[in-house]
Design a protein around this motif. Structure first.
Motif, mmCIF file in Angstrom:
data_model
loop_
_atom_site.group_PDB
_atom_site.id
_atom_site.type_symbol
_atom_site.label_atom_id
_atom_site.label_comp_id
_atom_site.label_asym_id
_atom_site.label_seq_id
_atom_site.Cartn_x
_atom_site.Cartn_y
_atom_site.Cartn_z
ATOM 1 N N CYS A 75 -37.051 -39.915 11.379
ATOM 2 C CA CYS A 75 -37.872 -39.757 10.179
ATOM 3 C C CYS A 75 -37.552 -38.420 9.505
ATOM 4 C CB CYS A 75 -39.353 -39.776 10.534
ATOM 5 S SG CYS A 75 -39.939 -41.319 11.253
ATOM 6 N N GLU A 76 -37.711 -38.399 8.197
ATOM 7 C CA GLU A 76 -37.555 -37.165 7.436
ATOM 8 C C GLU A 76 -38.931 -36.691 6.995
ATOM 9 O OE1 GLU A 76 -34.527 -37.583 4.325
ATOM 10 O OE2 GLU A 76 -33.857 -39.394 5.379
ATOM 11 N N LEU A 77 -39.252 -35.421 7.257
ATOM 12 C CA LEU A 77 -40.500 -34.838 6.819
ATOM 13 C C LEU A 77 -40.282 -34.211 5.451
ATOM 14 C CD1 LEU A 77 -41.735 -33.137 10.113
ATOM 15 C CD2 LEU A 77 -42.051 -35.499 9.345
ATOM 16 N N GLN A 127 -39.316 -36.840 13.840
ATOM 17 C CA GLN A 127 -37.976 -36.385 13.469
ATOM 18 C C GLN A 127 -36.946 -36.819 14.501
ATOM 19 O OE1 GLN A 127 -39.207 -32.154 12.786
ATOM 20 N NE2 GLN A 127 -38.052 -32.389 10.890
#
Length: 226
Positions: free
Chosen positions: A217-219, A213
């Motif tokens: 990045c997107e979880l 993150q």
């Protein structure tokens, strides 16, 4: 998700899956129903599967005794040693040592059977960089660990007009981590599907997800992307 989107399947190979894989990721098989669903429930602009295809004991054109194999150093697997850094005389990097795995021509190197049957003819298989140089490891689907060699993945994604990359696979704390970070570095919106990744070290997984993150990045969950 209106932009062109690729599903990137990281190293879903027999040697990384319990119970028989030589480097089985704990609970690795738990990701398979989610991966199957992602393949079945959405029309992706591109599907890419990365594959570790390591040293070969029978082919002269593949290096022997890879730096990442504990057997090369007569050492115990899951220990770490310093190894020379390429193109930097006198410098070293830490190398995790693994059991021999994903040797070319073996069952362990092959994609998991259910995945293989669902990939389809349009899926692109990216051979990771490990087989190109005995002296450097390769976790990322984009490049080796020292960026001395790049796979065709960047060109493949840009050539297809991909802007968003959705990542699933094994293992969260190694190959998924390096691949997702590189995806961000190379300018793609990067989504990691939480249910469809598992780590070698479960205790480190949450820390790794936080690091991803931090990189941008997107979880997400499966429901977010199907």
């Amino acid at each position: 998700m209106k932009t062109k989107t690729a599903l990137l399947l990281v190293d879903i190979q027999n040697d990384f899956l319990p119970p028989d894989g030589s480097l089985a990721v704990p609970e690795g098989r738990d990701i398979l129903p989610h991966v199957y669903r992602l393949l079945a429930d959405r029309q992706w602009d591109l599907v890419v599967a990365s594959q570790v295809r390591g040293v070969c004991s029978c082919c002269a054109d593949h290096p022997h005794g890879h730096v990442s194999f504990a057997s090369t150093h007569h050492a115990e697997p899951f220990t770490s040693i310093p190894v020379p850094k390429l193109h930097a005389p006198g410098e070293t990097v830490q190398q995790m040592l693994w059991p021999d795995h994903c040797v070319q021509g073996t069952h362990g190197c092959e994609f998991e059977a259910g995945l293989k049957g669902k990939l389809g003819q349009d899926a692109v298989v990216i051979q990771k960089a490990r087989g190109t140089n005995v002296a450097v490891d390769a976790y990322s689907a984009f490049a080796d660990n020292q960026y001395t060699f790049f796979t065709p993945l960047i060109k493949t994604l840009h050539g297809a007009g991909i802007e968003t990359v959705v990542i699933v696979g094994l293992a969260t704390d190694y190959c998924v981590r390096f691949t997702a970070i590189d995806s961000c570095k190379f300018g793609f919106r990067t989504l990691v599907v939480k249910e469809a990744v598992r780590g070698v070290d479960a205790s480190a997984t949450e820390k790794v997800l936080g690091e991803l993150q931090d990189w941008g990045c997107e979880l997400v969950s499966v429901e977010d992307v199907v």
